[in-house]
Enzyme design. Structure first.
Site, mmCIF file in Angstrom:
data_model
loop_
_atom_site.group_PDB
_atom_site.id
_atom_site.type_symbol
_atom_site.label_atom_id
_atom_site.label_comp_id
_atom_site.label_asym_id
_atom_site.label_seq_id
_atom_site.Cartn_x
_atom_site.Cartn_y
_atom_site.Cartn_z
ATOM 1 N N CYS A 37 0.822 -1.229 0.000
ATOM 2 C CA CYS A 37 0.000 0.000 0.000
ATOM 3 C C CYS A 37 0.848 1.268 0.000
ATOM 4 O O CYS A 37 0.393 2.315 -0.444
ATOM 5 C CB CYS A 37 -0.927 0.009 1.204
ATOM 6 S SG CYS A 37 -1.968 -1.441 1.270
ATOM 7 N N HIS A 49 -3.846 7.003 1.268
ATOM 8 C CA HIS A 49 -4.050 5.673 0.682
ATOM 9 C C HIS A 49 -5.471 5.230 1.021
ATOM 10 O O HIS A 49 -5.923 5.362 2.152
ATOM 11 C CB HIS A 49 -3.022 4.696 1.261
ATOM 12 C CG HIS A 49 -3.420 3.266 1.083
ATOM 13 N ND1 HIS A 49 -3.768 2.740 -0.142
ATOM 14 C CD2 HIS A 49 -3.557 2.254 1.991
ATOM 15 C CE1 HIS A 49 -4.092 1.468 0.017
ATOM 16 N NE2 HIS A 49 -3.980 1.152 1.294
ATOM 17 N N ASN A 51 -9.893 -0.858 -2.238
ATOM 18 C CA ASN A 51 -8.484 -0.639 -1.911
ATOM 19 C C ASN A 51 -7.636 -1.246 -3.031
ATOM 20 O O ASN A 51 -7.605 -2.456 -3.209
ATOM 21 C CB ASN A 51 -8.192 -1.309 -0.561
ATOM 22 C CG ASN A 51 -6.742 -1.209 -0.128
ATOM 23 O OD1 ASN A 51 -5.873 -0.841 -0.914
ATOM 24 N ND2 ASN A 51 -6.481 -1.547 1.124
#
Ligand code: UT7
Length: 335
Positions: free
Chosen positions: A115, A262, A292
């Protein structure tokens, strides 16, 4: 010393929209749970046979970014590619970009920081440009999650979160030290590696071993996440990374024109927004549409915020991410 700045942004997401209701036909889940816990309404999953992969999507986003930068592929000196879902175990996706885009034989580097991958990638590109080694660097974040998820009820706490997509930025040299990347701050804490992990195949768990065991209970090749543990660390580390970046540049939270967190979980972004007392127009979220997308999430969100006219010359833009590793970091830019 030079500064580096972004002069072109592009994104690509597959057409195939998977809603929460679609997921509830595959596993025991429901729209209310997913929206309440994550804010996600839908995500894109590559349709089998479409030809899209992390590298292919990355190349599509890259073409747009290069064109918007007013450059051609021949102007690019170096490629940095961030992904946790490469087309091959090795080599990484960077070399595929060189080939797909028919670029000169420039160097290509792959970043494996999940991430936080795009934050790390921007930081690496920034250092190469600052020292004068390269002028124009193509930085890509792309993920193909959907092929590797456990889409049964067993995997529901992870599989409902992740989406596919790609984004790309062209970074270039500027002699104006007041604009572009002002600083980047990178961190890791490897003792938590197994809290968010895909364990196999790896040297600890090679494919023949997995096949030989022929054990349907073996979930080691699916992502595992200790959700609440990761959540608790995420809110702390996100905040630390943002404060570190602001402090390094003598900025206050009021100076943030746009925070691109993020897109891990809308609840994490909302927590951060509240903690820093930021207005809605100071924080950009699109997890509702894409889920995500790990290394692609920050660059897809940055691209979309810019496309929507929410990032303008002179703005202070903060990028921040936290994820598997654990790794986390921030980038402070003057647009
Ligand atoms: O991007 C990298 C960084 N990642 C993150 O920052 C993610 C951080 N973690 C999270 O976002 C959250 O922990 C999740 C969204 C992953 C999970 O939310 P949670 O509130 O922590 O739920 P939980 O895992 O504690 O599960 C709560 C309940 C459980 O049922 P019981 O034991 O209370 O009966 C789960 O079995 O919800 C159940 N559950 C589900 N129910 C419906 C888990 N997944 C689902 C699901 N649908 N998809």
């Amino acid at each position: 010393m030079y500064n580096s700045r972004i002069i072109g942004l592009g994104k690509y997401v597959p057409d195939n929209i998977i809603t929460n209701d679609d997921l509830s036909k595959m596993m025991d889940t429901n729209d209310a749970w997913i929206q309440e816990r994550t804010g996600i309404q839908e995500r894109r999953w590559i349709k089998e046979g479409s030809g899209d992969t992390s590298a292919v999507m990355g190349a599509k986003a890259a073409r747009i970014a290069i064109e918007r930068a007013g450059l051609t592929k021949d102007d690019i000196d170096f490629i940095v590619f961030a992904t946790l879902s490469p087309d091959y175990y090795f080599p990484g996706c960077g070399v595929q970009i060189q080939d797909i885009l028919d670029m000169p034989t420039v160097g290509a580097l792959d970043i494996r920081n999940q991430c936080s991958g795009f934050i790390y990638a921007v930081s690496v590109a920034d250092q190469f440009i600052k020292t004068g080694m390269y002028n124009n660097i193509l930085v890509i974040g792309a993920e193909y999650h959907s092929g590797g998820l456990d889409k049964s009820t067993r995997g529901r706490s992870v599989s409902v979160i992740f989406g596919d997509g790609a984004g790309a930025a062209v970074m270039t040299r500027t002699e104006d030290n007041t604009i572009g990347v002002l600083s980047s701050h990178l961190h890791s804490e490897g003792k938590h590696a197994e809290e968010l992990v895909v364990e196999g195949p790896s040297i600890r768990h090679w494919v023949p071993e997995i096949l030989e065991a022929n054990n349907e209970e073996d979930t080691s090749y699916y992502p595992y996440m200790n959700g609440q543990f990761v959540f608790k660390h995420a809110v702390v580390r996100f905040s630390e990374a943002i404060v570190e970046g602001l402090t390094a540049n003598n900025l206050q939270k009021e100076d943030i024109d746009m925070l691109i967190p993020h897109q891990a979980n809308l609840r994490i972004s909302q927590f951060i927004q509240k903690k820093f007392g930021l207005r809605d127009d100071q924080v950009f979220n699109n997890i509702q549409k894409y889920g995500n997308t790990t290394a692609a999430s920050v660059i897809i969100a940055l691209t979309e915020a810019w496309e929507e006219g929410k990032i303008n010359d002179g703005d202070t833009v903060v990028l921040a991410a936290f994820g598997s590793g654990f790794t986390w970091g921030s980038v402070i830019m003057k647009w």
